[in-house]
Every structure is written in C-alpha cells, then in structure tokens.
Design an enzyme around this catalytic site. Structure first.
Site, short mmCIF file in Angstrom:
data_model
loop_
_atom_site.label_atom_id
_atom_site.label_comp_id
_atom_site.label_asym_id
_atom_site.label_seq_id
_atom_site.Cartn_x
_atom_site.Cartn_y
_atom_site.Cartn_z
N ARG A 54 -1.92 -15.32 -2.28
CA ARG A 54 -0.87 -14.94 -1.28
C ARG A 54 -1.41 -15.55 -0.08
O ARG A 54 -2.39 -15.32 0.66
CB ARG A 54 -0.97 -13.59 -1.13
CG ARG A 54 0.02 -12.80 0.08
CD ARG A 54 1.34 -12.95 -0.01
NE ARG A 54 2.15 -11.86 0.82
CZ ARG A 54 3.39 -11.97 0.85
NH1 ARG A 54 3.82 -12.23 0.14
NH2 ARG A 54 3.89 -10.96 1.85
N HIS A 86 0.88 -1.30 -0.07
CA HIS A 86 0.23 0.03 0.05
C HIS A 86 0.97 1.36 0.04
O HIS A 86 1.65 1.49 0.81
CB HIS A 86 -0.87 0.03 1.51
CG HIS A 86 -1.90 -0.86 1.05
ND1 HIS A 86 -2.97 -0.88 0.33
CD2 HIS A 86 -2.35 -2.05 1.91
CE1 HIS A 86 -3.88 -2.01 0.68
NE2 HIS A 86 -3.34 -2.76 1.43
N LEU A 134 19.39 11.83 14.60
CA LEU A 134 19.78 10.87 13.66
C LEU A 134 18.68 10.62 12.53
O LEU A 134 18.32 9.50 12.15
CB LEU A 134 19.99 9.39 14.20
CG LEU A 134 21.23 9.40 14.85
CD1 LEU A 134 21.55 7.89 15.47
CD2 LEU A 134 22.35 9.64 14.07
N GLU A 164 -0.41 -7.99 13.61
CA GLU A 164 -0.63 -8.15 14.99
C GLU A 164 0.37 -8.67 15.84
O GLU A 164 0.51 -8.83 16.81
CB GLU A 164 -1.93 -8.34 15.71
CG GLU A 164 -2.32 -9.72 15.28
CD GLU A 164 -3.82 -9.87 15.28
OE1 GLU A 164 -4.16 -10.53 16.33
OE2 GLU A 164 -4.57 -9.54 14.65
N CYS A 177 10.51 6.52 0.65
CA CYS A 177 11.46 5.60 0.95
C CYS A 177 12.78 6.36 1.56
O CYS A 177 12.98 7.56 0.80
CB CYS A 177 11.90 4.70 -0.41
SG CYS A 177 13.90 3.88 -0.03
N CYS A 180 14.32 -0.36 6.93
CA CYS A 180 14.18 0.60 8.24
C CYS A 180 12.60 0.88 8.58
O CYS A 180 12.40 1.27 9.49
CB CYS A 180 15.08 2.03 7.82
SG CYS A 180 14.34 3.12 6.48
N ALA A 210 22.80 13.78 4.28
CA ALA A 210 22.22 14.92 3.60
C ALA A 210 23.38 15.35 2.59
O ALA A 210 22.93 15.61 1.55
CB ALA A 210 22.01 15.80 4.61
N TRP A 245 8.39 -0.94 18.72
CA TRP A 245 8.10 -1.96 19.94
C TRP A 245 9.04 -3.29 19.96
O TRP A 245 9.53 -3.64 20.92
CB TRP A 245 6.59 -2.47 19.38
CG TRP A 245 6.41 -3.22 18.24
CD1 TRP A 245 6.34 -2.72 16.99
CD2 TRP A 245 6.70 -4.69 17.87
NE1 TRP A 245 6.36 -3.49 16.07
CE2 TRP A 245 6.60 -4.81 16.53
CE3 TRP A 245 7.18 -5.47 18.56
CZ2 TRP A 245 6.75 -5.76 16.09
CZ3 TRP A 245 7.22 -6.82 18.03
CH2 TRP A 245 6.96 -7.12 16.78
N TYR A 257 -5.30 -10.88 7.06
CA TYR A 257 -6.65 -10.45 6.64
C TYR A 257 -7.66 -11.29 6.55
O TYR A 257 -7.41 -12.41 7.18
CB TYR A 257 -6.15 -9.86 5.12
CG TYR A 257 -5.35 -8.49 5.29
CD1 TYR A 257 -5.80 -7.33 6.14
CD2 TYR A 257 -3.93 -8.41 4.62
CE1 TYR A 257 -4.93 -6.10 6.05
CE2 TYR A 257 -3.20 -7.53 4.64
CZ TYR A 257 -3.64 -5.98 5.21
OH TYR A 257 -2.97 -5.03 5.63
N CYS A 294 8.24 3.95 4.56
CA CYS A 294 7.40 3.34 3.77
C CYS A 294 6.18 2.87 4.81
O CYS A 294 5.29 3.50 5.07
CB CYS A 294 7.86 2.21 3.05
SG CYS A 294 8.96 1.07 4.14
#
Length: 667
Positions: free
Chosen positions: A219, A27, A651, A258, A358, A342, A389, A574, A171, A346
């Site tokens: 899937r 998505h 950072l 979850e 991204c 990372c 940068a 988490w 899902y 996204c």
C-alpha cells in the site's frame, strides 16, 4: 449497464481472485470488545459472502511501539496467531480470500495506548499527536524491518491468503520516504534513494520470509497532500523500486491523516484520485489498485474498462452494504445501500476511540446480535413520518414480515434528508433516498404521502402497533423582532418557500446553519457544464467563471456560544468550516442578540452593539421534538418513539437510522 470487466478474475502473485474488487483496510476497533475476534470474523465473513474479491484487514501491528494498543489487532508475537486463525477460518468458510495488513504507525502512534515510547525516522511531532517520537537508531531500524518479515510469516501461519505492507497514509514507511518527516543524514535519509531504502528493504525482507509464491501487496502513497513532501516523480520511482523488491501488486493510497485536503469526505468528487493510480500503472508491470471515493461498481467498471487500474479498492462502501458486489453482479443496483462518505459512524467513531459502525447500515459491528429474524406474528404496524428513522424502521419491519403503512405529511419521503441533499457537495444523500424508495417498493410497504396521521385514525384503521418518527419542529428563539416579515425559519428556505436576499444573517451556527450557508453562497448562476463551455471556448477566463459560479450573497453565521459547526463530525468539520471561509462566510461568535430590525440583527459583542446588515434573517437555532402524536396514543396502542421526535438532535441521521433499525427488530 453490464459490469463484465470488474467481475473478471485476476492473478495477484500465485493467488487468483474471483473479481477485481478489494475491500480496503479499515480499523474498526471490534478487537476492543470481549468477543472482538468473533465479531471481526463475522464482519469479514459477511463481506466474503457478498462476493468481494479480496478483503484486507485493519492494520495489525508488527511491533508494540508501532501499534494501537493491546486491544487492537497485533501480529508481533506467536500468541497472536491463534486468534487470527478464527478470522481466516470464517472467511474461507464463506469462500472468500483475506490479506493481513502489516502496520507500523511511526509518529502517529498513540503511546498512551501502547504503553511504550513512539519512534519515527526523525524526532518530529505529528500535528495530530500530542507525543513527540524518538528518532530510530540503526538497531531500531533493523529490528523493525525484521518485525515486518516476522509478522508476514505469522500471517501465513494464521491462514491468510496474502499480506499488505502499509506504506501509505503518513505511517512509518511513508514517514521514511518523505523529506517532511525524514531529516536523517545517514544511509536511511537524505536523498531520494536513501529515503526510499526503508520501504524497499521491508519489501525485500517480507518477500524473502514468505517465499516466492505468497502474495505481497504494498500500500503506497500516491499523493501525500502535505506541502514539500514526496514529488510525483519520486513516487513513480518508488513504485518501480518496490516492484523490483518483489511485491505482487501496488495499492495506491491518497493523503496523510494530517493533510489539510479532504480525500474521502462526501465533498470529494467520486473517483477524484483515480488518475494517480493510472500514473503508477503506467510506470510498473504488476497489478495496480485504485482507491478513494469509488462507491459504485458501475463506476469501478468504467475505471477497469478504460485501463486506468487493474483493481479498485472499496473500503467504506462495504460497510454500507456487505452485498454490494453480489447485488451489482445480479444487476440490482437500486438495491445497493450506497456509502455516502459521511464518515459519521466509521472514521469519526475510530478517531473518538469508539467502535466503528455505519450511518446508513448500523448492523456493522452488530452482525452477530442483529441477524434479521422473521417476526413470530405478523402485525399491522403504522410508521408515522418518513424521515431516516421512519424509513429504516419500515424497511426492517417489512423485511421481518410485518404489514407496514407509512404516513408522511409532506409530498415525498426523506424528511430532513431532503434538506441535506440540496447542499453542494452533499448530493450523495440522493443515494440513500433512492435505496429506501427501492426497498419500500420491493418489500410492499404502503406509503401514504400528504397524509397526517391522528390517534383516532390509527385506532380506527386497526393498527396493532405504531412507530412515531415525526421528527422535529424548528425552534423560534425569543428575540425582539423575530416575527418581522424578512425573518424566516431554515425549513422554509430548504423547502423553497422563502425568497432569500443578497445579505443574509443566520441566527445559529450548528450543522444546519453550515448547510444553509453552503447552499446560499454556492447557489450557482451557471452550471458546471456551462462553466466548462465558457472556459473551453475562452469566452471567459477562470477567474470570471469562478465569480459566476458564486451566488454573490454575503452570509453571516451568528452564535451565542464559542464554537461553530458543533455536531459536525470530527473528521469533516475542519473541511466544512474551511470551505465556508473560502466562500466569504463570516462567523460571529460569543454574542448576545439584542433585536432584529428591518435593517438586520443588532448584536452585543463584548459590550459593544453592532448591526449585522441583512435583507433576510434565517432562524437555525435548533429544534424541539414533535412528539404530540406519541402522547396522544399513550394508553390506546403500543407506541414507540424514535429519531428527532424522541430527541431533537441536529439532523442526527446516524442516531435516527440506528433507532429505526433497533425498533424494527424489537416489534
């Protein structure tokens, strides 16, 4: 290394793909924007030009109550066909192939977005959703099965080359299969056969609707990673049933949204779940697709060569570099901008209701307006600072035809990325640095290491514009005792300029403090190879080896505020904090600092004073912008301020690279 196996064509039903790389469904949320369909078309066409074998779209809702709202991709009405044709036309013009994913979120649906009540096999609220769904009745179930079939027909009419039925990631179809979410006792729940029935019936109905030749991918969830859910034995039985229902290929997904187990974050080893696809492949005869943390075509080549799957799915690696397949085919592996998992721009964006991009490739979602245009006049440009940068600014400027010189006072490029890449589980940052070094070399950027630029030296050398990307200066809080010899700044620890004792107190508990804690508690006594040797020859048991792999340090993270790890991404915070707790890091919050002494840090916690004993106190309490050069240059040269020098984020490589990309296009 040659990559001939992954580049071999493959047949999926009646469809021949030019190679075995599938761009997995994501998505991205561009549909929310006014010109969203055109943006999606440009985004997918760019990946098709990069030679990916098959693109799978983000999920398209087969009915209103199963979607993500009107602003997202839908396929439940005939009027949805025409907009989707814009996407297929663009991909076909770029000589690519694309499948539409047929999607129903079930109890994960956000009913605030859809405007209708969410439904599920049983009325059980998901821990990641604030709404409880309604249990589907027999009419709902029949209508939903038919919705999948009708959606597939619309996809075919819109010009898609295939469809993928979404039966993974927790899902709706996955919810029917799992005993955790399906508590029904009718013909759609109970034993395995009845729980499997919904997915099987959807597959049969879709196959009947599109005819025998149209490719249908399923899937499936290879591993739910939810306690007491579908067993591996049931998963393999389900794969066989889906094959018998007439699908053309199985794409093996891992984990539910979850789940308490990280599956696609940077800390997950590359290819950690290929074994699941391999088990599915051994159970069926149709092509099987492996997924999760496959981000290099040489790694994909090994998977195919060893017969572990028939194709590999790469989703986010095609965000990071739309040309990963083409570059790899040409042997340009060093030029690939590798996905480092990372999640910052996204998944974190999508879960925050923003548009996906991204971190290492901010062009994602801006393909139309950020097309690289050569500079009208080539200028001599100085980029001061070679952190993320400055590196991105230099890369874009040089690619547009400017003459670029980088000034970096350290002895290597990378800035604070050099801190991140030392942290266990964050080694992927090495790939970003490898990419930039290769780009600077290819584009002829002059890099002057161990060289501090001044306003006078830049003016004397005839630079026409200057980009200041000088980063940050660690902040030193005003705490009595902060100047004692055992008190050090976080940068000195990362740069190996400070010895760290066995008991450590970190003043600060943001992202840098979390990284430091990981580094300090997992500073290994034995390497993974040595650990394997000790186990294989039974010199030590697993418990003893695990003990050896820990540093033995006791680490405390201290914070005035309430929350630890602020600034970490929503989808990874988490897991980071859980990992720290597993390693015994103590997080002490809502305190005041009274004094640092030779014994440690005296804090005040709910009016009580206590001593946090520490041999070493590390200051990781934020930073201030290092912008003095910018002010010194004002009025003498056109100057641009980016990254940490502009705003002392913690950072924040995502913002830094974005600003570098933007200024590189502006000069």
């Amino acid at each position: 290394m040659g990559i001939s196996n992954i580049l071999e064509p493959i047949q999926i039903g009646s469809m021949t793909l030019r190679n075995r790389v599938l761009m997995g469904s994501m998505h991205v949320g561009f549909e929310k924007l006014e010109d969203g369909v055109e943006r999606l078309a440009a985004f997918y066409a760019e990946r098709a030009r990069g030679e990916v074998g098959l693109i799978v779209t983000g999920g398209a809702a087969v009915c209103q109550e199963g979607g993500m709202g009107d602003q997202y991709c839908n396929v439940y009405m005939d009027e949805h066909i025409e907009p989707l044709r814009v996407i297929t036309a663009a991909v076909h013009e770029a000589e690519g192939k694309i499948a539409l994913q047929l999607f129903h979120a079930g109890r994960y649906t956000n009913q605030d977005a859809t405007g209708v009540e969410s439904v599920a096999p049983s009325a059980l609220q998901a821990p990641i959703n604030r709404h409880k769904p309604r249990e589907m009745n027999a009419t709902d179930i029949e209508r939903t099965i038919q919705s999948f079939a009708d959606g597939a027909v619309r996809a075919k009419k819109a010009g898609f080359d295939a469809v993928e039925i979404m039966g993974s990631e927790g899902y709706l179809i996955n919810q029917f299969l799992s005993p955790v979410t399906n508590k029904r006792e009718d013909e759609w729940g109970g034993d395995f056969t009845r729980r499997a029935r919904f997915g099987v019936e959807v597959s049969k109905r879709v196959r009947a609707a599109v005819g025998p030749d149209f490719p249908v991918i399923f899937r499936m969830s290879g591993l739910d990673l939810v306690p007491d859910s579908t067993t591996m034995e049931e998963t393999l039985q389900f794969a066989v049933l889906i094959e018998q229902a007439g699908v053309s290929a199985l794409n093996v997904g891992i984990g539910w949204h979850e789940s308490k187990v990280p599956t696609i974050a940077m800390m997950v080893p590359r290819g950690a779940y290929v074994w699941v696809a391999q088990q599915v492949k051994e159970a069926v005869k149709i092509p099987v697709i492996a997924s999760n943390r496959i981000n290099d075509l040489r790694q994909a080549e090994a998977i195919i060569q060893e017969g572990r799957s028939d194709m590999v799915s790469m989703a986010r690696p095609l965000l990071a570099d739309s040309q990963i397949v083409r570059k790899s085919r040409e042997g340009l592996f060093d030029e690939v901008n590798t996905c480092i998992a990372c999640n910052q721009a996204c998944l974190d964006h999508i879960f925050d209701g923003k548009i996906a991009s991204c971190m290492v490739n901010p062009v994602v979602g801006r393909e139309k307006e950020w097309a690289l245009i050569p500079a009208e006049v080539s200028k001599k440009v100085a980029v001061v600072g070679a952190g993320p940068a400055g590196l991105e600014a230099a890369r874009v400027l040089a690619e547009r035809g400017h003459q670029v010189v980088i000034f970096e006072k350290q002895n290597q490029v990378g800035g604070q990325l050099n801190y991140a890449r030392q942290v266990p589980g964050k080694e992927e940052f090495n790939e970003t640095l490898r990419y930039y070094r290769a780009q600077l070399d290819k584009l002829g950027v002059e890099v002057r290491l161990e060289t501090a630029a001044t306003a006078d030296s830049l003016s004397d050398e005839g630079f026409e514009e200057v980009v200041v990307a000088t980063g940050v200066i660690p902040r030193r809080p005003e705490i009595p005792g902060v100047d004692l010899p055992h008190v050090v700044s976080y940068d000195r620890v990362f740069e190996k300029q400070a010895k760290v004792g066995r008991r450590v107190a970190i003043v600060g508990a943001g992202g840098i403090a979390c990284d430091l804690s990981h580094l300090l508690v997992q500073d290994q006594v034995v390497s993974p190879q040595s650990a394997q040797y000790l186990l294989e020859y039974r010199i030590l048991d697993a418990k003893a080896v695990h003990h050896l792999q820990q540093s033995g340090r006791k680490v405390y993270m201290l914070r005035r505020g309430k929350h630890v790890g602020t600034g970490l991404g929503k989808t990874t915070r988490w897991a980071v904090l859980a990992n720290l707790k597993r390693h015994g890091v103590e997080m002490v919050t809502q305190i005041d600092y009274k004094e640092i002494t030779a014994e440690g840090v005296i804090i005040r916690n709910q009016e009580e004073e206590q001593l946090v004993q520490a041999d070493t106190v590390i200051i990781a309490a934020g930073a201030t912008s290092n912008d003095s050069l910018y002010h010194a240059l004002q009025g003498s040269l056109p100057v641009h301020l980016i990254g940490g020098a502009k705003e002392a984020g913690e950072l924040d490589a995502k913002r830094a690279i974005y600003e570098g990309a933007a200024v590189g296009r502006a000069i």
